[in-house]
Design a protein around this motif. Structure first.
Motif, PDB file in Angstrom:
ATOM      1  N   THR A  18       0.875  -1.167   0.108  1.00  0.00           N
ATOM      2  CA  THR A  18       0.074   0.327  -0.124  1.00  0.00           C
ATOM      3  C   THR A  18       1.287   1.270   0.175  1.00  0.00           C
ATOM      4  OG1 THR A  18      -0.412   0.276   2.301  1.00  0.00           O
ATOM      5  CG2 THR A  18      -2.026  -1.094   0.970  1.00  0.00           C
ATOM      6  N   GLU A  19       0.225   2.618  -0.674  1.00  0.00           N
ATOM      7  CA  GLU A  19       1.536   3.121  -1.207  1.00  0.00           C
ATOM      8  C   GLU A  19       1.107   4.106   0.553  1.00  0.00           C
ATOM      9  OE1 GLU A  19      -0.478   6.036  -4.344  1.00  0.00           O
ATOM     10  OE2 GLU A  19      -2.274   6.199  -2.855  1.00  0.00           O
ATOM     11  N   SER A  20       0.364   4.499   1.584  1.00  0.00           N
ATOM     12  CA  SER A  20      -0.038   5.180   2.326  1.00  0.00           C
ATOM     13  C   SER A  20       0.575   4.357   3.779  1.00  0.00           C
ATOM     14  CB  SER A  20      -0.953   4.930   2.874  1.00  0.00           C
ATOM     15  OG  SER A  20      -1.608   4.500   3.022  1.00  0.00           O
ATOM     16  N   LYS A  44       3.449  -0.727  -5.979  1.00  0.00           N
ATOM     17  CA  LYS A  44       2.963   0.150  -5.780  1.00  0.00           C
ATOM     18  C   LYS A  44       1.176   0.173  -5.917  1.00  0.00           C
ATOM     19  CE  LYS A  44       3.820   5.100  -4.073  1.00  0.00           C
ATOM     20  NZ  LYS A  44       4.430   5.957  -4.910  1.00  0.00           N
ATOM     21  N   VAL A  45       1.044  -0.079  -4.940  1.00  0.00           N
ATOM     22  CA  VAL A  45      -1.125   0.040  -4.964  1.00  0.00           C
ATOM     23  C   VAL A  45      -2.198   1.506  -3.815  1.00  0.00           C
ATOM     24  CG1 VAL A  45      -0.708  -2.929  -5.686  1.00  0.00           C
ATOM     25  CG2 VAL A  45      -1.434  -2.764  -3.025  1.00  0.00           C
ATOM     26  N   LYS A  46      -2.548   1.775  -4.670  1.00  0.00           N
ATOM     27  CA  LYS A  46      -3.409   2.579  -3.585  1.00  0.00           C
ATOM     28  C   LYS A  46      -3.998   1.766  -2.499  1.00  0.00           C
ATOM     29  CE  LYS A  46      -5.071   6.314  -4.419  1.00  0.00           C
ATOM     30  NZ  LYS A  46      -4.615   7.135  -4.211  1.00  0.00           N
ATOM     31  N   ALA A  47      -4.484   0.548  -3.182  1.00  0.00           N
ATOM     32  CA  ALA A  47      -5.187  -0.537  -1.656  1.00  0.00           C
ATOM     33  C   ALA A  47      -5.643  -1.859  -1.766  1.00  0.00           C
ATOM     34  CB  ALA A  47      -6.613   0.490  -1.533  1.00  0.00           C
ATOM     35  N   SER A  71      -0.262  -4.984   3.350  1.00  0.00           N
ATOM     36  CA  SER A  71      -1.328  -3.512   4.384  1.00  0.00           C
ATOM     37  C   SER A  71      -1.161  -2.333   5.416  1.00  0.00           C
ATOM     38  CB  SER A  71      -2.459  -4.064   4.076  1.00  0.00           C
ATOM     39  OG  SER A  71      -3.141  -4.662   5.047  1.00  0.00           O
ATOM     40  N   CYS A  76      -5.466   1.368   7.958  1.00  0.00           N
ATOM     41  CA  CYS A  76      -6.440   1.750   6.766  1.00  0.00           C
ATOM     42  C   CYS A  76      -6.845   3.154   6.225  1.00  0.00           C
ATOM     43  CB  CYS A  76      -6.925   0.685   5.710  1.00  0.00           C
ATOM     44  SG  CYS A  76      -7.060   1.043   4.371  1.00  0.00           S
ATOM     45  N   TYR A  78      -9.732   3.610   4.031  1.00  0.00           N
ATOM     46  CA  TYR A  78     -10.126   3.727   3.105  1.00  0.00           C
ATOM     47  C   TYR A  78     -10.867   2.399   4.444  1.00  0.00           C
ATOM     48  CZ  TYR A  78      -7.125   5.076  -0.281  1.00  0.00           C
ATOM     49  OH  TYR A  78      -6.377   6.060  -1.216  1.00  0.00           O
TER      50      TYR A  78
END
Length: 139
Positions: A18-20, A44-47, A71, A76, A78
């Motif tokens: 996850t990018e965050s 790298k993924v958003k979610a 993750s 998270c 989201y």
């Protein structure tokens, strides 16, 4: 270089980071000049919940030997995404069993932005599993 390839084998490990949280965690491993097996590929993924069940099974068919979904866990950004991801992977595990794939090839874990040791531990454990199991049978 040849000795590294022999030591780590040929099994590819895909990390959905996850990018965050997890991707900055992977970056901090590099900043700390730590190393992990060269057969590891980080996406790298958003979610990760955005990836359908079929994605994981297709990865195994295409030669990926192990997948780590890294993750933010319960933190998270989201709402409900981590719980949805865990449910989705439960369904993927069931399909993996049906297809004769060892479920240890797929792991969900929470990695924070500065979790160097946890990141390295997850990658090294998956590498050991991949070397033990060898390439996945055609799913």
């Amino acid at each position: 270089m040849a000795s590294q390839a022999t030591a780590y084998g040929q099994g590819k490990i895909l990390i959905l980071a996850t990018e965050s949280c997890a991707y900055p965690g992977a970056d901090s491993v590099g900043q700390a000049h730590a190393s992990y097996p060269p057969n590891t590929y980080i996406l790298k993924v958003k979610a990760p919940v955005l990836f359908p069940e079929r994605f994981y099974l297709d990865c195994f068919k295409k030669g990926i030997s192990g997948i780590i979904v890294m993750s933010c866990g319960e933190e998270c950004p989201y709402e409900g995404a981590y719980q949805a991801m865990a449910r989705r992977l439960d369904d993927v595990y069931a399909r993996m069993k049906e297809q004769g794939l060892d479920i240890r090839r797929l792991r969900l874990t929470a990695i924070c932005t500065v979790c160097n040791r946890a990141f390295l531990n997850e990658v090294n454990q998956m590498n050991q599993i991949v070397q033990e199991l060898g390439p996945p049978a055609a799913a």
